[in-house]
Design a protein around this motif. Structure first.
Motif, PDB file in Angstrom:
ATOM      1  N   VAL A   1       0.846  -1.185   0.000  1.00 61.49           N
ATOM      2  CA  VAL A   1       0.000   0.000   0.000  1.00 61.49           C
ATOM      3  C   VAL A   1       0.886   1.242   0.000  1.00 61.49           C
ATOM      4  O   VAL A   1       1.804   1.352   0.818  1.00 61.49           O
ATOM      5  CB  VAL A   1      -0.921   0.033   1.238  1.00 61.49           C
ATOM      6  N   GLN A   2       0.627   2.145  -0.927  1.00 64.08           N
ATOM      7  CA  GLN A   2       1.391   3.378  -1.002  1.00 64.08           C
ATOM      8  C   GLN A   2       0.512   4.540  -0.570  1.00 64.08           C
ATOM      9  O   GLN A   2      -0.615   4.689  -1.030  1.00 64.08           O
ATOM     10  CB  GLN A   2       1.880   3.613  -2.436  1.00 64.08           C
ATOM     11  N   LEU A   3       1.055   5.362   0.301  1.00 66.29           N
ATOM     12  CA  LEU A   3       0.350   6.563   0.729  1.00 66.29           C
ATOM     13  C   LEU A   3       0.777   7.731  -0.149  1.00 66.29           C
ATOM     14  O   LEU A   3       1.967   7.876  -0.463  1.00 66.29           O
ATOM     15  CB  LEU A   3       0.666   6.871   2.195  1.00 66.29           C
ATOM     16  N   GLN A   4      -0.183   8.550  -0.518  1.00 65.12           N
ATOM     17  CA  GLN A   4       0.100   9.677  -1.406  1.00 65.12           C
ATOM     18  C   GLN A   4       0.001  10.980  -0.625  1.00 65.12           C
ATOM     19  O   GLN A   4      -1.009  11.253   0.014  1.00 65.12           O
ATOM     20  CB  GLN A   4      -0.892   9.685  -2.570  1.00 65.12           C
ATOM     21  N   ALA A   5       1.067  11.766  -0.739  1.00 66.39           N
ATOM     22  CA  ALA A   5       1.082  13.068  -0.096  1.00 66.39           C
ATOM     23  C   ALA A   5       0.583  14.130  -1.070  1.00 66.39           C
ATOM     24  O   ALA A   5       0.749  13.999  -2.280  1.00 66.39           O
ATOM     25  CB  ALA A   5       2.497  13.399   0.357  1.00 66.39           C
ATOM     26  N   SER A   6      -0.012  15.170  -0.547  1.00 66.52           N
ATOM     27  CA  SER A   6      -0.488  16.272  -1.380  1.00 66.52           C
ATOM     28  C   SER A   6      -0.385  17.574  -0.607  1.00 66.52           C
ATOM     29  O   SER A   6      -0.195  17.577   0.608  1.00 66.52           O
ATOM     30  CB  SER A   6      -1.933  16.032  -1.815  1.00 66.52           C
ATOM     31  N   GLY A   7      -0.493  18.679  -1.336  1.00 67.98           N
ATOM     32  CA  GLY A   7      -0.519  19.985  -0.694  1.00 67.98           C
ATOM     33  C   GLY A   7       0.738  20.811  -0.847  1.00 67.98           C
ATOM     34  O   GLY A   7       0.809  21.922  -0.323  1.00 67.98           O
ATOM     35  N   ILE A  30      -4.065   1.966  12.872  1.00 72.34           N
ATOM     36  CA  ILE A  30      -3.496   1.386  14.084  1.00 72.34           C
ATOM     37  C   ILE A  30      -1.978   1.471  14.090  1.00 72.34           C
ATOM     38  O   ILE A  30      -1.323   0.876  14.939  1.00 72.34           O
ATOM     39  CB  ILE A  30      -3.934  -0.086  14.256  1.00 72.34           C
ATOM     40  N   SER A  31      -1.417   2.216  13.128  1.00 72.52           N
ATOM     41  CA  SER A  31       0.038   2.315  13.004  1.00 72.52           C
ATOM     42  C   SER A  31       0.515   3.722  13.303  1.00 72.52           C
ATOM     43  O   SER A  31      -0.219   4.706  13.086  1.00 72.52           O
ATOM     44  CB  SER A  31       0.466   1.957  11.575  1.00 72.52           C
ATOM     45  N   SER A  32       1.747   3.800  13.774  1.00 70.32           N
ATOM     46  CA  SER A  32       2.399   5.109  13.794  1.00 70.32           C
ATOM     47  C   SER A  32       2.658   5.517  12.341  1.00 70.32           C
ATOM     48  O   SER A  32       2.945   4.677  11.487  1.00 70.32           O
ATOM     49  CB  SER A  32       3.723   5.042  14.555  1.00 70.32           C
ATOM     50  N   LEU A  33       2.547   6.804  12.093  1.00 63.28           N
ATOM     51  CA  LEU A  33       2.760   7.337  10.748  1.00 63.28           C
ATOM     52  C   LEU A  33       3.826   8.416  10.788  1.00 63.28           C
ATOM     53  O   LEU A  33       4.084   9.002  11.860  1.00 63.28           O
ATOM     54  CB  LEU A  33       1.460   7.922  10.197  1.00 63.28           C
ATOM     55  N   GLY A  34       4.405   8.686   9.648  1.00 64.32           N
ATOM     56  CA  GLY A  34       5.458   9.692   9.619  1.00 64.32           C
ATOM     57  C   GLY A  34       5.468  10.487   8.338  1.00 64.32           C
ATOM     58  O   GLY A  34       4.969  10.045   7.297  1.00 64.32           O
ATOM     59  N   TRP A  35       6.013  11.684   8.440  1.00 57.23           N
ATOM     60  CA  TRP A  35       6.328  12.513   7.284  1.00 57.23           C
ATOM     61  C   TRP A  35       7.842  12.466   7.089  1.00 57.23           C
ATOM     62  O   TRP A  35       8.609  12.580   8.061  1.00 57.23           O
ATOM     63  CB  TRP A  35       5.884  13.959   7.502  1.00 57.23           C
ATOM     64  N   TYR A  36       8.236  12.336   5.844  1.00 63.58           N
ATOM     65  CA  TYR A  36       9.635  12.246   5.479  1.00 63.58           C
ATOM     66  C   TYR A  36       9.894  13.259   4.365  1.00 63.58           C
ATOM     67  O   TYR A  36       8.973  13.660   3.655  1.00 63.58           O
ATOM     68  CB  TYR A  36       9.970  10.843   4.962  1.00 63.58           C
ATOM     69  N   ARG A  37      11.157  13.629   4.187  1.00 65.35           N
ATOM     70  CA  ARG A  37      11.463  14.528   3.081  1.00 65.35           C
ATOM     71  C   ARG A  37      12.815  14.178   2.488  1.00 65.35           C
ATOM     72  O   ARG A  37      13.690  13.653   3.178  1.00 65.35           O
ATOM     73  CB  ARG A  37      11.435  15.987   3.510  1.00 65.35           C
ATOM     74  N   TYR A  93       8.256  15.857  -0.122  1.00 66.93           N
ATOM     75  CA  TYR A  93       7.760  15.319   1.133  1.00 66.93           C
ATOM     76  C   TYR A  93       6.913  14.072   0.865  1.00 66.93           C
ATOM     77  O   TYR A  93       6.089  14.051  -0.044  1.00 66.93           O
ATOM     78  CB  TYR A  93       6.928  16.370   1.869  1.00 66.93           C
ATOM     79  N   PHE A  94       7.151  13.060   1.696  1.00 66.44           N
ATOM     80  CA  PHE A  94       6.462  11.779   1.569  1.00 66.44           C
ATOM     81  C   PHE A  94       5.804  11.415   2.899  1.00 66.44           C
ATOM     82  O   PHE A  94       6.253  11.845   3.963  1.00 66.44           O
ATOM     83  CB  PHE A  94       7.454  10.659   1.230  1.00 66.44           C
ATOM     84  N   CYS A  95       4.783  10.588   2.800  1.00 62.98           N
ATOM     85  CA  CYS A  95       4.201  10.027   4.019  1.00 62.98           C
ATOM     86  C   CYS A  95       4.285   8.511   3.940  1.00 62.98           C
ATOM     87  O   CYS A  95       4.244   7.927   2.863  1.00 62.98           O
ATOM     88  CB  CYS A  95       2.768  10.502   4.230  1.00 62.98           C
ATOM     89  N   ASN A  96       4.394   7.904   5.094  1.00 66.04           N
ATOM     90  CA  ASN A  96       4.531   6.454   5.180  1.00 66.04           C
ATOM     91  C   ASN A  96       4.265   6.067   6.618  1.00 66.04           C
ATOM     92  O   ASN A  96       4.096   6.903   7.505  1.00 66.04           O
ATOM     93  CB  ASN A  96       5.949   6.034   4.766  1.00 66.04           C
ATOM     94  N   LYS A  97       4.259   4.772   6.856  1.00 64.27           N
ATOM     95  CA  LYS A  97       4.199   4.320   8.231  1.00 64.27           C
ATOM     96  C   LYS A  97       5.524   4.685   8.907  1.00 64.27           C
ATOM     97  O   LYS A  97       6.497   5.055   8.277  1.00 64.27           O
ATOM     98  CB  LYS A  97       3.980   2.808   8.285  1.00 64.27           C
ATOM     99  N   TYR A  98       5.507   4.547  10.262  1.00 70.49           N
ATOM    100  CA  TYR A  98       6.747   4.649  11.004  1.00 70.49           C
ATOM    101  C   TYR A  98       6.871   3.401  11.875  1.00 70.49           C
ATOM    102  O   TYR A  98       5.969   3.130  12.677  1.00 70.49           O
ATOM    103  CB  TYR A  98       6.811   5.886  11.895  1.00 70.49           C
ATOM    104  N   PRO A  99       7.946   2.650  11.739  1.00 67.99           N
ATOM    105  CA  PRO A  99       9.007   2.766  10.741  1.00 67.99           C
ATOM    106  C   PRO A  99       8.438   2.593   9.330  1.00 67.99           C
ATOM    107  O   PRO A  99       7.401   1.945   9.171  1.00 67.99           O
ATOM    108  CB  PRO A  99       9.963   1.619  11.085  1.00 67.99           C
ATOM    109  N   PRO A 100       9.087   3.131   8.333  1.00 74.48           N
ATOM    110  CA  PRO A 100       8.502   3.112   6.995  1.00 74.48           C
ATOM    111  C   PRO A 100       8.524   1.730   6.347  1.00 74.48           C
ATOM    112  O   PRO A 100       9.430   0.925   6.592  1.00 74.48           O
ATOM    113  CB  PRO A 100       9.392   4.080   6.212  1.00 74.48           C
ATOM    114  N   SER A 101       7.510   1.473   5.507  1.00 75.16           N
ATOM    115  CA  SER A 101       7.524   0.293   4.672  1.00 75.16           C
ATOM    116  C   SER A 101       8.430   0.559   3.482  1.00 75.16           C
ATOM    117  O   SER A 101       8.865   1.689   3.249  1.00 75.16           O
ATOM    118  CB  SER A 101       6.116  -0.030   4.210  1.00 75.16           C
ATOM    119  N   ASP A 102       8.702  -0.463   2.709  1.00 79.69           N
ATOM    120  CA  ASP A 102       9.555  -0.307   1.523  1.00 79.69           C
ATOM    121  C   ASP A 102       8.803   0.320   0.355  1.00 79.69           C
ATOM    122  O   ASP A 102       9.401   0.662  -0.662  1.00 79.69           O
ATOM    123  CB  ASP A 102      10.105  -1.673   1.084  1.00 79.69           C
TER     124      ASP A 102
END
Length: 114
Positions: A1-7, A30-37, A93-102
């Motif tokens: 599953v890929q999360l899409q960032a916008s804005g 139910i997961s921690s999430l993170g923003w990455y850049r 900037y990207f979003c993903n779970k934390y720790p991130p998936s591949d």
């Protein structure tokens, strides 16, 4: 599953932007999430992360006090409010779970002009 960032977009130094990331139809509530850049020519780094219920948020030193991460599990959306932007915040900037998936989705470009 890929999360899409916008804005993302172009903003002058000192300005603000709010990024969004939806996690509809996933079990990421139910997961921690993170923003990455990732800036050009540099590695992708964690900017901020947030616990599943949203009560705990942790920030990179470089954005502490300027960025705010939040999430609304009822809407399945995560946000990154970015204030007092600096040219060094320019990155994709990207979003993903934390720790991130591949699996990384399409990021959103933030450009801060001086």
């Amino acid at each position: 599953v890929q999360l899409q960032a916008s804005g993302g977009g172009l903003v002058q130094a000192g300005g603000s932007l709010r990024l969004s990331c939806d996690y509809f139809r996933t079990n990421f509530g139910i997961s921690s999430l993170g923003w990455y850049r990732q800036a050009p020519g540099k590695q992708r780094d964690l900017v901020a992360r947030i616990a599943p219920a949203g009560a705990l948020a942790i920030y990179a030193d470089s954005v502490k006090g300027r960025f705010t991460i939040s999430r609304d599990n009822s809407k399945e959306v995560m946000y990154l409010q970015m204030d007092s932007l600096r040219p060094e915040d320019t990155a994709t900037y990207f979003c993903n779970k934390y720790p991130p998936s591949d699996s990384w989705g399409r990021g959103t470009l933030v450009t801060v002009s001086s």
